[in-house]
Every structure is written in C-alpha cells, then in structure tokens.
Write a protein that holds these residues in place. Structure first.
Motif, PDB file in Angstrom:
ATOM      1  N   LEU A 181       0.842  -1.206   0.000  1.00 43.51           N
ATOM      2  CA  LEU A 181       0.000   0.000   0.000  1.00 43.51           C
ATOM      3  C   LEU A 181       0.877   1.256   0.000  1.00 43.51           C
ATOM      4  N   GLY A 182       1.828   1.294   0.928  1.00 45.44           N
ATOM      5  CA  GLY A 182       2.709   2.451   1.029  1.00 45.44           C
ATOM      6  C   GLY A 182       3.508   2.678  -0.241  1.00 45.44           C
ATOM      7  N   TYR A 183       3.990   1.588  -0.820  1.00 44.03           N
ATOM      8  CA  TYR A 183       4.786   1.698  -2.045  1.00 44.03           C
ATOM      9  C   TYR A 183       3.952   2.272  -3.187  1.00 44.03           C
ATOM     10  N   LEU A 184       2.784   1.723  -3.403  1.00 38.62           N
ATOM     11  CA  LEU A 184       1.954   2.154  -4.529  1.00 38.62           C
ATOM     12  C   LEU A 184       1.456   3.591  -4.368  1.00 38.62           C
ATOM     13  N   ILE A 185       1.109   3.969  -3.152  1.00 45.74           N
ATOM     14  CA  ILE A 185       0.664   5.346  -2.919  1.00 45.74           C
ATOM     15  C   ILE A 185       1.834   6.317  -3.085  1.00 45.74           C
ATOM     16  N   ALA A 186       2.993   5.970  -2.531  1.00 46.90           N
ATOM     17  CA  ALA A 186       4.159   6.850  -2.647  1.00 46.90           C
ATOM     18  C   ALA A 186       4.606   6.988  -4.094  1.00 46.90           C
ATOM     19  N   ARG A 187       4.531   5.903  -4.862  1.00 48.29           N
ATOM     20  CA  ARG A 187       4.892   5.996  -6.288  1.00 48.29           C
ATOM     21  C   ARG A 187       3.979   6.970  -7.020  1.00 48.29           C
ATOM     22  N   GLY A 188       2.703   6.957  -6.686  1.00 45.84           N
ATOM     23  CA  GLY A 188       1.769   7.892  -7.307  1.00 45.84           C
ATOM     24  C   GLY A 188       2.097   9.336  -6.986  1.00 45.84           C
ATOM     25  N   TYR A 189       2.691   9.571  -5.829  1.00 41.88           N
ATOM     26  CA  TYR A 189       3.068  10.922  -5.424  1.00 41.88           C
ATOM     27  C   TYR A 189       4.436  11.328  -5.976  1.00 41.88           C
ATOM     28  N   LEU A 190       5.395  10.401  -5.942  1.00 41.99           N
ATOM     29  CA  LEU A 190       6.785  10.724  -6.291  1.00 41.99           C
ATOM     30  C   LEU A 190       7.090  10.639  -7.779  1.00 41.99           C
ATOM     31  N   GLU A 191       6.415   9.756  -8.470  1.00 38.22           N
ATOM     32  CA  GLU A 191       6.690   9.550  -9.895  1.00 38.22           C
ATOM     33  C   GLU A 191       5.353   9.652 -10.631  1.00 38.22           C
ATOM     34  N   VAL A 192       4.966  10.870 -10.907  1.00 36.54           N
ATOM     35  CA  VAL A 192       3.629  11.123 -11.423  1.00 36.54           C
ATOM     36  C   VAL A 192       3.541  10.731 -12.897  1.00 36.54           C
ATOM     37  N   THR A 193       2.878   9.609 -13.127  1.00 39.44           N
ATOM     38  CA  THR A 193       2.512   9.177 -14.469  1.00 39.44           C
ATOM     39  C   THR A 193       1.060   8.738 -14.400  1.00 39.44           C
ATOM     40  N   LEU A 194       0.468   8.543 -15.541  1.00 38.17           N
ATOM     41  CA  LEU A 194      -0.917   8.087 -15.549  1.00 38.17           C
ATOM     42  C   LEU A 194      -1.044   6.743 -14.831  1.00 38.17           C
ATOM     43  N   MET A 195      -0.071   5.849 -15.047  1.00 41.21           N
ATOM     44  CA  MET A 195      -0.133   4.527 -14.411  1.00 41.21           C
ATOM     45  C   MET A 195       0.028   4.622 -12.900  1.00 41.21           C
ATOM     46  N   THR A 196       1.048   5.360 -12.410  1.00 42.85           N
ATOM     47  CA  THR A 196       1.261   5.419 -10.962  1.00 42.85           C
ATOM     48  C   THR A 196       0.118   6.131 -10.253  1.00 42.85           C
ATOM     49  N   LEU A 197      -0.408   7.182 -10.860  1.00 42.65           N
ATOM     50  CA  LEU A 197      -1.554   7.868 -10.266  1.00 42.65           C
ATOM     51  C   LEU A 197      -2.789   6.968 -10.255  1.00 42.65           C
ATOM     52  N   GLY A 198      -3.004   6.254 -11.342  1.00 40.58           N
ATOM     53  CA  GLY A 198      -4.140   5.336 -11.410  1.00 40.58           C
ATOM     54  C   GLY A 198      -4.047   4.241 -10.373  1.00 40.58           C
ATOM     55  N   LEU A 199      -2.837   3.664 -10.205  1.00 42.36           N
ATOM     56  CA  LEU A 199      -2.653   2.607  -9.201  1.00 42.36           C
ATOM     57  C   LEU A 199      -2.847   3.157  -7.789  1.00 42.36           C
ATOM     58  N   ALA A 200      -2.308   4.355  -7.529  1.00 43.77           N
ATOM     59  CA  ALA A 200      -2.470   4.949  -6.195  1.00 43.77           C
ATOM     60  C   ALA A 200      -3.949   5.209  -5.905  1.00 43.77           C
ATOM     61  N   PHE A 201      -4.667   5.718  -6.882  1.00 44.29           N
ATOM     62  CA  PHE A 201      -6.104   5.965  -6.704  1.00 44.29           C
ATOM     63  C   PHE A 201      -6.849   4.662  -6.450  1.00 44.29           C
ATOM     64  N   LEU A 202      -6.541   3.635  -7.225  1.00 45.90           N
ATOM     65  CA  LEU A 202      -7.189   2.333  -7.059  1.00 45.90           C
ATOM     66  C   LEU A 202      -6.928   1.765  -5.667  1.00 45.90           C
ATOM     67  N   VAL A 203      -5.695   1.862  -5.218  1.00 42.13           N
ATOM     68  CA  VAL A 203      -5.329   1.352  -3.895  1.00 42.13           C
ATOM     69  C   VAL A 203      -6.083   2.109  -2.803  1.00 42.13           C
ATOM     70  N   MET A 204      -6.153   3.416  -2.921  1.00 46.35           N
ATOM     71  CA  MET A 204      -6.890   4.201  -1.924  1.00 46.35           C
ATOM     72  C   MET A 204      -8.377   3.851  -1.941  1.00 46.35           C
ATOM     73  N   LEU A 205      -8.914   3.630  -3.119  1.00 44.79           N
ATOM     74  CA  LEU A 205     -10.324   3.264  -3.242  1.00 44.79           C
ATOM     75  C   LEU A 205     -10.601   1.914  -2.590  1.00 44.79           C
ATOM     76  N   LEU A 206      -9.718   0.945  -2.836  1.00 49.66           N
ATOM     77  CA  LEU A 206      -9.921  -0.413  -2.320  1.00 49.66           C
ATOM     78  C   LEU A 206      -9.591  -0.548  -0.839  1.00 49.66           C
ATOM     79  N   TYR A 207      -8.512   0.117  -0.387  1.00 44.74           N
ATOM     80  CA  TYR A 207      -7.986  -0.167   0.950  1.00 44.74           C
ATOM     81  C   TYR A 207      -7.818   1.060   1.840  1.00 44.74           C
TER      82      TYR A 207
END
Length: 197
Positions: free
Chosen positions: A123-149
């Motif tokens: 969880l921490g890895y995927l959310i941090a990647r969405g913040y630190l390395e902003v791409t459509l994929m990392t932001l999408g994964l971070a959003f999905l993780v926050m939505l699910l968990y």
C-alpha cells in the motif's frame, strides 16, 4: 530495473507465494498446533524473535487470519508486480526488513505474525509511487489502492482497538513501502544482494 513480465508469470509468482503461505498454514494448524507461531513469529527485543523477520509473513493466527490476508496480498502483489519481477522481489524484501526490524525494536511484547506488514508495505509503495513519480499509471494505481484499501489506514495507528492485530507491523510495513518507493538506491542494493543468492 524495469523488466516487464507477462501476466502468466505474474500469476505464477503470486500463486507460488500464496501456496507457500497456505502449505505452511495447514502444516502449522493441523500438525503442529500453531507451534511455528511461537518459534518463528517476531518477538520484540528477543534474539530468537529476529527469525520472525523472515518467517512471520508465512505464519498466521488461524485460518481466518490467513484467508483475510490472501486476497489483499494477491491484489496488491499483482499491482506491485506491474513494476517488474526483479523490482517485486527487491520491494518485498525491503518492506519485510523495515516492517520486521521496526516491529522487533518498537513492538509490544507479543508474538507478531502474518502477511499484513507486507500488504501495508505494498500500500505504502503504490501510494508513494503515485506521489513521487507522477505518471498516468502510478496515479491510477495509487487511486485504485486508496479506493480499495483506504479504510484500512486506521489500523496503522498506535492503540488500534484490536489487540490481536499488530499495528506495529502495519505501520512499519507501510513505512517500508514508502522507503522502497522513495529510495531507488536502497532497492538497487537489495536487488544486487538477491542476485548473488
């Protein structure tokens, strides 16, 4: 290093991890009466408890605990596997080290076990990647993780109501995931170490 892998390989890696946890669980519950938990769980500040850093993610209190960890591990593990197979192993080891050592040093006097530290690390890895390395994929994964968990974040707080839950493992796992996302050099060192094994 990003080496894309096909979904069949991803499925095999996740299947093998889940299968290993289930085999250990069945042997531990059915034949050893939970004895592996006492021997190989993380016991804070006890030298033998250091073994739990390696083994506790495969140990669970009971079948319900194992079932509760299986689906989140498979989902979040797959999302991390999208980073590549080598990175998946390095990320997992980084999380296990931070989660395990943090729990061993700062944890309550109890036996801490289960894959939750690894799950919260993902969880921490995927959310941090969405913040630190902003791409459509990392932001999408971070959003999905926050939505699910996202509703699970209460369980990383000290004094969480459930005394059978290791909030310490959750907290340090999450921090391990953030460290893995924010420090590629740390991951590279772990990757070099794993390649030598």
């Amino acid at each position: 290093m990003f080496i894309p892998i096909d979904w069949q390989t991803q499925a095999k890696v996740l299947r093998d991890c889940v299968l290993m946890a289930w085999v250990v669980g069945v042997v531990n519950f059915a034949y050893l009466g939970g004895g592996l938990n006492r021997l190989l769980g993380i016991r804070p500040r006890e030298p033998l408890g250091l073994l739990g850093i390696l083994f506790s993610p495969f140990l669970h209190r009971n079948a319900a605990h194992l079932i509760a960890n299986t689906l989140p591990f498979a989902i979040l593990g797959w999302l991390v596997l999208l980073q590549g197979l080598d990175d998946f192993y390095a990320i997992s080891v980084a999380i296990l080290l931070v989660s395990g050592l943090g729990t061993w040093i700062f944890g309550r006097a109890a036996i801490h076990l289960g894959a939750s530290g690894l799950i919260f690390g993902y969880l921490g890895y995927l959310i941090a990647r969405g913040y630190l390395e902003v791409t459509l994929m990392t932001l999408g994964l971070a959003f999905l993780v926050m939505l699910l968990y996202g509703d699970q974040f209460w369980s990383i707080m000290p004094g969480a109501d459930d005394t059978t839950m290791s909030w310490e493992g959750h907290l340090f796992g999450f921090l391990g995931g953030v460290l893995a996302a924010s420090n590629p050099g740390f991951l590279d060192q772990i990757g070099v170490f794993l390649a030598r094994l």
